[in-house]
Design an enzyme around this catalytic site. Structure first.
Site, PDB file in Angstrom:
ATOM      1  N   HIS A   1      38.535  32.746  45.591  1.00  0.00           N
ATOM      2  CA  HIS A   1      39.802  33.577  45.210  1.00  0.00           C
ATOM      3  C   HIS A   1      40.226  34.252  46.883  1.00  0.00           C
ATOM      4  O   HIS A   1      41.282  34.457  46.810  1.00  0.00           O
ATOM      5  CB  HIS A   1      39.774  34.367  44.074  1.00  0.00           C
ATOM      6  CG  HIS A   1      40.806  34.845  43.741  1.00  0.00           C
ATOM      7  ND1 HIS A   1      41.753  34.398  42.884  1.00  0.00           N
ATOM      8  CD2 HIS A   1      41.287  36.088  43.788  1.00  0.00           C
ATOM      9  CE1 HIS A   1      42.908  34.863  42.706  1.00  0.00           C
ATOM     10  NE2 HIS A   1      42.578  36.228  43.166  1.00  0.00           N
TER      11      HIS A   1
ATOM     12  N   HIS B   1      47.230  35.109  37.895  1.00  0.00           N
ATOM     13  CA  HIS B   1      46.290  36.093  37.206  1.00  0.00           C
ATOM     14  C   HIS B   1      46.057  35.158  35.963  1.00  0.00           C
ATOM     15  O   HIS B   1      45.833  35.821  34.840  1.00  0.00           O
ATOM     16  CB  HIS B   1      46.836  37.507  36.762  1.00  0.00           C
ATOM     17  CG  HIS B   1      45.940  38.587  37.229  1.00  0.00           C
ATOM     18  ND1 HIS B   1      45.793  39.533  36.478  1.00  0.00           N
ATOM     19  CD2 HIS B   1      45.301  38.627  38.306  1.00  0.00           C
ATOM     20  CE1 HIS B   1      45.070  40.318  37.193  1.00  0.00           C
ATOM     21  NE2 HIS B   1      44.766  39.933  38.293  1.00  0.00           N
TER      22      HIS B   1
END
Length: 719
Positions: free
Chosen positions: A47, A93
């Site tokens: 990420h 998200h």
């Protein structure tokens, strides 16, 4: 409190492969302690490090005369003239929103807003692209309600209008929904703030809300697949407070005006660790932090917890020391924490202390610059066979199949929960084409859109990647905007699988080709991988967020469809039903190849639309559902019937690209046809607006009945 023992299971839980763990030990010349392991884990996870995607991201076009700042900062910055710039970015998200839908979505909105105002821009628009599982799945309704409430709850309280977005449903998202959040803001082009630290011995200042244990390990969690331990990951979801964020924005913008800011960075993924490392790395400096000075809202927090917390509404700044008093006064005024927690140093070192005890001592560059970079094996997606069994259907029944599906029914149930008019500069609210936001105090307007067709990308990643950009280009063009630039949110499954990596590589190639041909460089973005549950991947979903500029308000293509207006099709007649919405919704089939994208035709047709804007009563691009769905949506919005001469299935529902539907007066239609002919373009009269009936060939239905179905189907599905 003593640190836990570092066992092979603990190492694996932090996302390290054996080779990566060996490399950490080699870099340090020793075994890391628990806090150091957490810091490496945060910076080296997928990420934050983009270790599987960096090789391919470098191939994307990111420059142009309009680009002030491309990828690498908190957000991209693009010149819009008159000393002004638009600042924008899209981020995912996904994992947090599946685990805890409300807070996952809410903090996604909060994070992307911080990315924008950290650059010195006041947010003026948001969008969201949401992908959920099939409506009948046991978790889908909960996710839809939670995510929509979270997006609205945060954005509405913060006070930024929602300009648009998209919502889709597919069984491939049953175990892993997608929540992609976009934000854009306005700034003076000569007052952009960057994250690179400069100067030795400069104070490092913590700003905003206090640090808690929420979100610890969130970035690492977002870099892994889901399995049956998903509920155990709930503590890694952050908790947001939009009212604190609103105060943080006002305080930050006021602080920037004092001249006290050398550099500034949002605390997002990996919190204090990532923000400090990125600032130091970009400025070729080291950083020392004294964690006892970090404002906390929980007792006895360890160094590991403080460094990896993803508590929201926080920033990190390098301060001009002579302006400390002025800077602190701003944050005191807004009742927010302001604490000097460290300083910059000349050596390549990331030194973490807590109450005088050294908790981590690491080479800072190794955390960022030497993060692993993989050239993952990939295999190209096999060409999809052409669709030979072309289905036929009563055209009105085909339309009903589309508008009764939550994928193509009105999304009013969603966007009516969002504030679309706050700040009073919205020129067009969600529901039909690109969103429009006036640039306050000027005659300029910005257009915003978000697009991707995942089934195309799965069938043909290269053409699907092109099509996502081309559709964004058309959506901006259809309101009169000149496309400026794009941001991408690249959502894929496990990159360690060559087939998935092949989807990613193909999509990047298609996106790169399209943004170059259409002069829409990528200026920011996000990669979200490992979107899988129990080995089942999502559809490849490379979302494209795009921004366009309308220089003067008289160039806006509005919506003025009147009785007797001619329906004109710019581009070829429909023929391509492979991977079409009709095939999926009416026949339950996902077959055939994606439609090919002719980028030269896209550019030529876009130029024609903009050049003739004054003669267009209304304009929309053709995409999902082809001419039939585009025509119905225009008729529905106008409250007028529509007659299309053809009843042919492919002509009505084909999803051939580079096409627009135009409504114009008979006189303007004649002028437009002559103009198109002289330019070598195809512009065909396909029908008329008027009456109260929708007629396709010999089939017809009352507009009121179809509109009622279109307006109610989504809410009935999710409530």
């Amino acid at each position: 409190m003593s640190d836990p023992e570092i066992t092979p299971d603990v190492i694996a839980a932090h996302g390290f492969t054996p080779a990566e763990w060996e490399e950490v030990n080699r870099i340090l010349g020793r075994a890391p302690n628990f806090t150091e392991m957490g810091i490496f884990s945060a910076m080296w996870n997928e990420h934050c490090s983009y270790k599987s995607s960096k090789k391919w991201l470098r191939t994307l076009p990111t420059e142009g005369p309009q680009v002030i700042c491309g990828p690498g900062e908190n957000a991209g910055v693009v010149d819009i003239g008159d000393g002004q710039a638009v600042v924008f970015k899209m981020e995912s998200h996904n994992h947090p929103s599946y685990i805890e839908p409300y807070q996952g979505a809410a903090t996604g909105v909060g994070g992307i807003l911080r990315d924008v105002f950290t650059m010195g821009a006041r947010p003026i628009a948001s969008m969201n692209s949401l992908s959920f599982g099939e409506p009948a799945h046991h978790k889908t309704k909960q996710l839809v309600h939670g995510v929509v409430a979270g997006v609205g709850g945060y954005g509405n309280c913060f006070g930024v209008p929602c300009a648009g977005g998209e919502v889709r449903f597919d069984p491939a998202y049953n175990g892993n929904c997608l929540v992609n959040a976009f934000a854009a803001g306005l700034a003076d082009a000569d007052k952009i703030f960057y994250s690179a630290a400069s100067g030795v011995g400069m104070p490092v200042v913590y700003l905003g809300a206090k640090t808690g244990r929420d979100g610890v390990g969130g970035a690492t969690m977002a870099s892994a697949e889901f399995d049956d331990t998903i509920e155990e990951k709930r503590p890694t979801v952050q908790v947001g407070d939009p009212f604190t964020e609103k105060r943080l924005m006002e305080a930050t913008l006021e602080l920037m005006a004092t001249g006290a800011v050398i550099s500034i960075q949002d605390m997002g993924a990996a919190g204090l660790t990532c923000s400090a490392v990125e600032m130091g790395d970009k400025g070729n400096l080291g950083v020392v932090l004294d964690l006892e000075k970090v404002p906390t809202r929980e007792e006895n927090m360890t160094a590991y917890e403080m460094m990896l917390s993803e508590s929201q509404e926080r920033m990190l700044m390098v301060l001009r020391p002579e302006l400390e008093a002025e800077a602190k006064a701003v944050f005191d005024k807004w009742d927010l924490d302001f604490a000097i927690v460290g300083e910059t140093i000349a050596e390549d070192r990331f030194l973490i202390r807590l109450n005088g005890e050294i908790k981590a001592d690491l080479p800072l560059k190794a955390l960022s610059g030497t993060a692993p970079e993989y050239d993952r094996p990939w295999e190209p997606t096999a060409p999809a066979p052409s669709l030979t069994d072309i289905p036929s259907i009563d055209p009105i029944e085909g339309l009903r199949a589309l508008i009764s599906s939550p994928n193509y029914a009105s999304k009013a149930w969603v966007y009516e929960q969002y504030d679309t008019m706050v700040m009073a500069d919205s020129a067009r609210t969600p529901g039909f084409g690109a969103g429009l936001i006036r640039v306050h105090g000027t005659d300029k307007t910005l257009a915003f859109t978000s697009d991707v067709t995942p089934r195309y990308v799965k069938a043909n990643p290269v053409e699907g990647g092109k099509q996502a950009v081309a559709e964004a280009y058309r959506n901006l063009t259809a309101v009169g905007a000149v496309p400026l630039a794009t941001t991408d949110n690249l959502n894929f499954g496990n990159p360690e699988k060559p087939a998935i990596m092949g989807q990613f590589v193909g999509a990047i190639k298609g996106i790169g080709e399209a943004v170059a041909a259409l002069d829409m460089p990528i200026v920011s973005g996000n990669v979200s991988l490992y979107n899988e549950t129990d080995g089942t991947a999502i559809l490849p979903t490379p979302t494209i967020g795009a921004v366009g500029l309308i220089a003067t308000s008289d160039r806006i293509i509005g919506f003025d469809v009147r009785e007797g207006h001619v329906a004109l099709l710019l581009g070829a007649a429909g023929s391509h039903l492979g991977q079409s919405a009709l095939l999926a919704e009416a026949f339950g089939r996902s077959e055939g190849d994606a439609p090919p994208v002719d980028l030269a035709a896209e550019a030529a047709h876009g130029d024609f639309i903009r050049a003739n804007h004054a003669m267009l009563g209304a304009c929309t691009d053709l995409s999902d559902g082809g001419l039939a769905l585009a025509g119905f949506e225009m008729a529905h919005r106008a409250g007028l019937g529509l007659t299309l001469a053809t009843g042919d299935t492919a002509a009505l529902f084909g999803e051939d690209q580079a096409r627009y539907l135009i409504a114009a007066s008979a006189q303007d239609a004649d002028t437009l046809r002559a103009s198109a002919e002289s330019a070598g373009l195809t512009l065909t009269e396909v029908g008329r607006f008027g009456g109260d009936t929708v007629r396709f060939g010999d089939a017809s239905a009352p507009l009121a009945d179809l509109s009622a179905l279109y307006g109610s189907a989504f809410a009935q599905t999710v409530t």
